[in-house]
Scaffold this active site. Structure first.
Site, PDB file in Angstrom:
ATOM      1  N   GLU A  19       1.096  -1.386   0.378  1.00 16.18           N
ATOM      2  CA  GLU A  19      -0.102   0.082  -0.038  1.00 16.18           C
ATOM      3  C   GLU A  19       0.877   1.569   0.489  1.00 16.18           C
ATOM      4  O   GLU A  19      -0.034   2.482   0.150  1.00 16.18           O
ATOM      5  CB  GLU A  19      -1.088   0.184   1.156  1.00 16.18           C
ATOM      6  N   TYR A  72       4.242   2.424   1.723  1.00 17.08           N
ATOM      7  CA  TYR A  72       4.399   2.183   3.167  1.00 17.08           C
ATOM      8  C   TYR A  72       5.921   1.997   2.269  1.00 17.08           C
ATOM      9  O   TYR A  72       6.483   2.025   1.402  1.00 17.08           O
ATOM     10  CB  TYR A  72       4.054   1.677   4.244  1.00 17.08           C
ATOM     11  N   ARG A 121       2.402  -8.849   4.105  1.00 17.95           N
ATOM     12  CA  ARG A 121       1.476  -8.392   3.207  1.00 17.95           C
ATOM     13  C   ARG A 121       2.014  -7.256   2.329  1.00 17.95           C
ATOM     14  O   ARG A 121       2.794  -6.553   2.319  1.00 17.95           O
ATOM     15  CB  ARG A 121       0.281  -7.172   4.578  1.00 17.95           C
ATOM     16  N   HIS A 163      -1.943   3.732  -1.412  1.00 18.33           N
ATOM     17  CA  HIS A 163      -2.797   4.999  -1.047  1.00 18.33           C
ATOM     18  C   HIS A 163      -2.837   6.120  -2.216  1.00 18.33           C
ATOM     19  O   HIS A 163      -4.143   6.714  -1.531  1.00 18.33           O
ATOM     20  CB  HIS A 163      -2.507   5.313   0.472  1.00 18.33           C
ATOM     21  N   GLN A 180     -18.882   5.457   4.998  1.00 14.47           N
ATOM     22  CA  GLN A 180     -18.870   7.051   5.748  1.00 14.47           C
ATOM     23  C   GLN A 180     -18.232   6.232   7.375  1.00 14.47           C
ATOM     24  O   GLN A 180     -17.540   7.511   8.071  1.00 14.47           O
ATOM     25  CB  GLN A 180     -20.311   6.813   6.455  1.00 14.47           C
TER      26      GLN A 180
END
Length: 663
Positions: free
Chosen positions: A164, A166, A213, A251, A338
């Protein structure tokens, strides 16, 4: 049938009871004074719910790696007391939990972010400092120290976050690693940091479970190609990983990966490419929302396990229900973001729209009633249904009156929006639960004072209705309210003007544009993964079937009120479709020609066949006032209590709280 999902599997030296992993997610309370107790309740509830393995939210190995100035770090024995209640709670519930070590790299939001190279992320404000070789070696040692401390804290193992975007991702990708030393350049050098970190962690934890991961597809320019992802996975396996857990994208990617417009199970194909070459178990992730979807992925051979995060916010007993023949009783995650991700990015603790208890288990406690009341709930929208459900579960006798012929109120319109079709799952769950709890539901019945005679207390949950703005000509036949259009009572013409530019207006615009193109084509995804990052050229969108103009009174960019993690998707779709967006608009009048406005110092005519009002909502508490005047005990919830800013998140929480307190 969830035969495979319920089958035990060996991962390293551990046999997990099923194939369901609870994926890592932050709750936003990790640094609060009561965090150990809150997290213990949260994780303990999921362990009790039968999940095979839990992965914590990311914990940094050193201060530079933390997400923000107050981010969680595990680098000293004095911090173990923060973690012991968590591991104790999980183990007492019969579960297993591993700690994820996450170094944020250039995504860190503090004053001293570090990275392989001094390249600022497009979603960050600060350019990171380039790590020296000595600092790289120290960081590897920090990973090992954190891993060893985690085992002392009672964790069953470690997950190394290498996905992601990082720090470890940044070392692997050419876009973020411009180094010319042993840590950069050719692929073997760019994978060295991953290799060294995994080996260091393995050495620190012995035979405890070790997961890595890894992003199966980066979805950024200059990311890894498919063959490079496979090479990274092999490095992780050879360095000592017991399990490879899938991540998807970075991201900063401009491709949605987990929000509701993403098809369920959309990324299993990327995991399958990696699983084909590994001998250790591989877990699929992202948009796996039902047991049936999970079972299909396992049956296809794309993965050995499935990693679920938000579905276990929505229903902590997902695993027990899925493997115990109760799949139909699962409260399904609708991928709205949300209550969870949007809250996190707004600096609020994460919870869940369909399950307000998530992350607040100690706050939402049901206590059986000593004396059952006869309760009437007027309105079967999200607030009314949530209140009726909780009150009935505690022992009250509940009758729901709903003026329409269906449950859901305004929320029932959401499933008509392309990408939100799964919202119907929430209504189905409420309907099944109300039936199971013996709640009497009277549809097509607008409650009157006479109907409410004989009830001990009355809950007014009549929701909201569209607000008609004060514009000359607002009663013109071409004007429709948003619920007229979304319900199908009215059909829009080819030229449409939308009064309002909030979430409802964007939803109406998406509805009018119709079904999206196939997901891969719409967002430029190359399943061959021949190109770095797995990106393809996005083909120009076909000319839209309607000309749509969306406008708002206030200045600023339209769409500012949309969800932090989903709004950009809706805006991108509308922009590609050529939807015009105007701000700072003064509405003059409506006539046969269309909507006359004043904007940017100029009078303009927006030619239209249909003008749709999406400019706010108002409640109606006239029945509540009549009841109060008659001396009755009456409660208002949801839009009936406060129409301004109402949404399903607030409505369900409102109803849940009252249902737990009433009587």
């Amino acid at each position: 049938m969830t035969r495979l999902l319920a089958t035990p599997i060996r991962v390293g030296h551990v046999v997990l009871p099923n194939r369901i992993i609870m994926g890592s997610m932050h709750l936003g309370c990790e640094t609060e004074a009561d965090a150990p107790q809150r997290l213990a309740r949260f994780y303990g509830e999921r362990a009790k719910g039968g999940v095979g393995l839990i992965v914590t939210g990311g914990v940094a190995p050193n201060p530079q790696g933390r997400f923000g100035a107050d981010g969680t770090v595990l680098d000293h024995p004095s911090q173990l007391d923060h973690h012991l209640p968590i591991t104790d709670a999980v183990h007492q519930a019969g579960g297993r939990i591993i700690l994820q070590i996450l170094h944020c790299g250039r995504y860190a939001r503090h004053d001293d972010p570090v990275a392989p190279s001094a390249i600022r992320a497009p979603i960050s404000r600060t350019t990171p400092r380039e790590l020296t070789e000595a600092e790289i070696e120290a960081t590897i040692a920090d990973y090992a120290r954190t891993a060893a401390l985690a085992i002392q804290a009672g964790y069953d193992g470690i997950e190394v976050m290498a996905s992601e975007g990082y720090l470890i991702s940044e070392f692997m990708a050419p876009a973020t690693n411009h180094r010319t030393d042993q840590w950069g350049g050719p692929l073997s050098h760019r994978l060295r940091f991953l290799d060294r970190v995994v080996r260091a962690v393995r050495g620190a934890i012995g035979e405890c479970l070790l997961s890595v991961r890894l992003s199966m597809v980066d979805l950024v320019e200059g990311g890894l190609s498919g063959d490079e992802v496979v090479a990274a996975a092999l490095v992780a396996e050879q360095a000592g990983a017991d399990l490879l857990n899938s991540g998807i994208g970075w991201h900063e990617s401009r491709v949605p990966t987990i929000a509701h417009p993403v098809p369920a199970g959309a990324w299993a194909w990327a995991t399958a490419r990696v699983k084909a070459v590994l001998s250790i178990p591989v877990s699929a992730s992202n948009r796996i929302d039902t047991p049936e979807r999970a079972e299909a992925i396992l049956a296809s051979g794309a993965a050995d396990l499935v990693s679920l995060a938000r579905p276990l916010l929505a229903d902590p007993a997902f695993a027990a229900k899925a493997t115990g023949g109760q799949a139909g009783a699962i409260n399904t995650c609708i991928a709205c973001n949300q209550g969870c991700l949007d809250a996190m990015f707004d600096g609020r603790p994460a919870s869940c729209l369909v399950n307000p208890r998530a992350g607040r288990e100690g706050e939402f406690v049901a206590v059986s009633v000593a004396a059952a009341l006869k309760l009437a709930v007027v309105g079967a929208g999200p607030a009314g249904m949530a209140c009726a459900l909780e009150a009935a579960a505690r022992g009250h006798h509940v009758t729901v009156f709903e003026a329409s012929q269906h449950l859901g109120g305004q929320f029932a319109l959401a499933e008509r929006i392309p990408g939100k079709e799964t919202y119907v799952a929430t209504l189905d769950w409420f309907a099944a639960e109300l039936d199971r709890l013996g709640v009497t539901v009277k549809l097509g019945r607008a409650a009157t004072l006479k109907d409410l005679d004989g009830f001990d207390q009355v809950v007014i949950a009549t929701g909201v209705r569209p607000r008609r703005p004060d514009i000359a000509g607002i009663d013109h036949p071409m004007v429709a309210l948003y619920d007229d259009i979304l319900s199908g009572r009215r059909t829009a013409g080819q030229r449409v003007a939308l009064i309002g530019a909030g979430p409802i207006a964007f939803d109406v615009a998406l509805y009018l544009l119709g079904p999206s193109a196939p997901f891969d084509a719409e967002w430029g995804i190359d399943r061959t993964l021949l190109q770095p990052g797995g990106l393809a050229v996005v083909e120009p969108a076909e000319a839209p079937s309607r000309a749509i103009t969306l406008m708002q009174r206030k200045p600023g960019r339209p769409g500012a009120d949309l969800g932090r993690t989903t709004g950009w998707i809706a805006k991108a779709k509308l922009q590609r479709a050529g939807v015009a967006m105007l701000a700072g608009v003064a509405y003059r009048h409506i006539d046969d020609a269309g909507l006359h406005i004043h904007v940017d110092g100029t009078d303009r005519l927006i030619e239209a066949d249909t003008i749709i009002v999406c400019s706010g909502q108002e409640g109606d508490d006239s029945l509540a006032q009549q009841l109060a005047a008659a001396g009755r005990i009456v409660h208002r919830i949801g839009g009936a209590r406060q129409a301004s800013g109402i949404d399903a998140l607030r409505a369900i929480e409102d109803g849940t709280r009252l249902g737990l307190q009433i009587g």
